[in-house]
Design a protein around this motif. Structure first.
Motif: not given
Length: 191
Positions: A122-140
């Motif tokens: 279970h990953l709890v995500l936070c970061g900058i930028a929402t449209s960058g690392v957060v989106l890419s990491t969430l999808r993968e």
């Protein structure tokens, strides 16, 4: 701690000083993220920092990579890209710091090895930028079958509309989207 948090890790992504300094509202996100980090530590949830970084001369950056090749060209006339984290959210010796070479936290890093070694699902995500690392990491991460939570108030993007759409329409398809204080309330930790 709830059963859903038993094998969780908090990923604090791309919040290194050189990135945070680009945002006027960065002190607010650092304060909220620091509270999330303290909450995770109190609940014995591992805190994993993910930073983007390159070797001197940027040998990992292809001229075909539009985003990072621009940074490589700019680096020839300025100080190398820093992976230093702000003091307000500085890692402790027990935390893990992962260096990645692309946008997703998984791409060009050993993140998955660390997660498997600690039996994290279970990953709890936070970061900058929402449209960058957060989106890419969430999808993968979703494609890798991780359970996902996004701490909306610990994410930031230069485009407020993109930020809003991702958090309200896109991310909920694959993750629970919540506020840091609401996530903290699901954990059994002393306040």
């Amino acid at each position: 701690m709830s059963d859903t948090q038993a094998n969780a890790a908090l990923l604090v992504m791309d919040m290194q000083a050189g990135i945070v300094d680009r945002y006027a509202q960065s002190s607010d996100i650092l304060e909220r993220t620091n509270i999330a980090i303290a909450t995770a530590r109190a609940a014995s949830i591992p805190v994993i920092y993910v930073v983007v970084g390159f070797r001197p001369g940027y040998p990992e950056v292809s001229s075909r990579n539009k985003m990072f090749s621009a940074r490589r060209q700019a680096a020839s006339s300025m100080v190398a890209f820093s992976t230093e984290l702000p003091q307000a959210i500085a890692p402790q010796p027990t935390d893990v710091v992962i260096t990645k070479r692309r946008v997703s936290a998984f791409s060009g890093s050993d993140l998955e090895v660390v997660l498997r070694a600690q039996n994290i699902s279970h990953l709890v995500l936070c970061g900058i930028a929402t449209s960058g690392v957060v989106l890419s990491t969430l999808r993968e991460a979703a494609d890798k079958d991780y359970q996902l939570t996004v701490l909306a108030d610990c994410c930031l993007d230069s485009d407020e509309e993109v930020h809003r759409v991702l958090l309200s329409k896109v991310f909920p398809r694959q993750a629970e989207v919540t506020q840091a204080k609401d996530w903290a309330a699901t954990l059994d930790v002393e306040k």
